[in-house]
Design a protein around this motif. Structure first.
Motif, PDB file in Angstrom:
ATOM      1  N   GLN A   1       0.848  -1.197   0.000  1.00  0.00           N
ATOM      2  CA  GLN A   1       0.000   0.000   0.000  1.00  0.00           C
ATOM      3  C   GLN A   1       0.877   1.238   0.000  1.00  0.00           C
ATOM      4  O   GLN A   1       1.772   1.389   0.818  1.00  0.00           O
ATOM      5  CB  GLN A   1      -0.910   0.013   1.232  1.00  0.00           C
ATOM      6  CG  GLN A   1      -1.815   1.233   1.319  1.00  0.00           C
ATOM      7  CD  GLN A   1      -2.580   1.307   2.636  1.00  0.00           C
ATOM      8  OE1 GLN A   1      -2.208   0.642   3.619  1.00  0.00           O
ATOM      9  NE2 GLN A   1      -3.639   2.097   2.679  1.00  0.00           N
TER      10      GLN A   1
ATOM     11  N   TYR B   1      -3.124   0.315  -3.915  1.00  0.00           N
ATOM     12  CA  TYR B   1      -2.761  -1.018  -3.452  1.00  0.00           C
ATOM     13  C   TYR B   1      -2.242  -1.851  -4.626  1.00  0.00           C
ATOM     14  O   TYR B   1      -2.887  -1.930  -5.672  1.00  0.00           O
ATOM     15  CB  TYR B   1      -3.979  -1.717  -2.837  1.00  0.00           C
ATOM     16  CG  TYR B   1      -4.620  -0.946  -1.717  1.00  0.00           C
ATOM     17  CD1 TYR B   1      -4.230  -1.133  -0.392  1.00  0.00           C
ATOM     18  CD2 TYR B   1      -5.631  -0.007  -1.978  1.00  0.00           C
ATOM     19  CE1 TYR B   1      -4.825  -0.417   0.638  1.00  0.00           C
ATOM     20  CE2 TYR B   1      -6.225   0.709  -0.955  1.00  0.00           C
ATOM     21  CZ  TYR B   1      -5.814   0.507   0.354  1.00  0.00           C
ATOM     22  OH  TYR B   1      -6.400   1.222   1.365  1.00  0.00           O
TER      23      TYR B   1
ATOM     24  N   PRO C   1      -9.399  -0.998  -0.187  1.00  0.00           N
ATOM     25  CA  PRO C   1      -8.363  -2.044  -0.168  1.00  0.00           C
ATOM     26  C   PRO C   1      -8.881  -3.389  -0.665  1.00  0.00           C
ATOM     27  O   PRO C   1     -10.087  -3.629  -0.688  1.00  0.00           O
ATOM     28  CB  PRO C   1      -7.993  -2.131   1.311  1.00  0.00           C
ATOM     29  CG  PRO C   1      -9.272  -1.779   2.014  1.00  0.00           C
ATOM     30  CD  PRO C   1      -9.918  -0.719   1.168  1.00  0.00           C
TER      31      PRO C   1
ATOM     32  N   VAL D   1      -5.922  -2.708   7.098  1.00  0.00           N
ATOM     33  CA  VAL D   1      -5.856  -1.323   6.623  1.00  0.00           C
ATOM     34  C   VAL D   1      -6.644  -0.416   7.549  1.00  0.00           C
ATOM     35  O   VAL D   1      -6.185   0.667   7.935  1.00  0.00           O
ATOM     36  CB  VAL D   1      -6.376  -1.227   5.172  1.00  0.00           C
ATOM     37  CG1 VAL D   1      -6.504   0.241   4.749  1.00  0.00           C
ATOM     38  CG2 VAL D   1      -5.443  -1.964   4.214  1.00  0.00           C
TER      39      VAL D   1
END
Length: 239
Positions: free
Chosen positions: A153, A158, A224, A232
């Protein structure tokens, strides 16, 4: 005889003292350096994550977001992003720092080889990390199996890499860092992730190299990948 007995006694006490000092050093090396590094790495992750934007809920469905957006490399010692490797456990959230000097690897975790590509770029994005001390960020590198996902990330989004294979090499074999690893005359057409660490686990006679290939990417605005959504959210203080 008394003199000899006294000398033996003194030598025995010195050996006991030396043994205690050695045990304390081993404890410091294998335990305390990990405690210190874990704290600094957690702070680095938290600091970086607080600057990120975008939702923390999983992306609703796979989509084609076009070519990956690639960030410029930051200054030495600055954070590039965060790495998540589910194979290493649900709590594996480690910062990726620019540079591979001891000041980075001994405290901040994964260090990016400055001569290699950035996440998502065509070529070789290569990082290094300790295996048993100073956070032991790649202690489980040998447990990866083909098909495992490695997530990176950055502020852009991502990047999902898929593990292919590992290799044991001598420390002098630096061609693993080439744009196409170990192939000096090849022109890259794919995006590689190469992770390097010491081998065996409690030694440094060799290097273990783990190779992955970029499978997909999604911008921060998409959210994500579902497999790391909880991590995350936790990293950003929203979980």
């Amino acid at each position: 005889m008394d003199v000899i007995r006294k000398i033996i006694q003194i030598l025995g006490e010195l050996l006991i003292t030396a043994g205690i000092v050695l045990l304390l050093f081993v404890a410091w090396e294998l335990w305390w350096t990990n405690v210190e590094a874990d704290a600094k790495q957690s702070e680095a992750v938290k600091s970086f994550a607080q600057e990120l934007s975008g939702p923390v809920e999983p992306a609703p469905a796979p989509a084609d977001y076009g070519p990956p957006v690639v960030s410029a490399a930051p200054g030495y010692g600055q954070t590039i992003g965060i790495m998540y490797i589910p194979r290493f456990g649900p709590g594996y959230t480690r910062p990726i720092i620019e540079g591979t000097g001891s000041d980075v690897l001994d405290t901040l975790g994964l260090g990016h080889y400055g001569s290699t590509s950035m996440p998502g770029a065509v070529g070789n994005f290569a990082v290094a990390g300790h295996r048993q001390t100073h956070g032991a960020v790649l202690d489980s590198i040998h447990t990866l199996v083909p098909g495992d996902k490695v997530y990176v990330q950055t502020k852009e989004g991502y990047y999902t890499y898929v593990f292919r294979n590992n290799q044991i090499v001598l420390p002098s074999q630096t061609d693993v860092l080439l744009p196409v690893p170990t192939q000096p005359k090849a022109t890259p057409t794919e995006s590689f992730l190469t992770m390097t660490s010491c081998n065996p686990r409690f030694g440094s006679q060799e290097r273990i190299i783990a190779y992955s290939i970029l499978d997909s990417w999604q911008p921060s605005s998409a959210g994500p990948p579902s497999e790391i959504a909880a991590q995350v959210a936790q990293a950003q203080g929203k979980g």
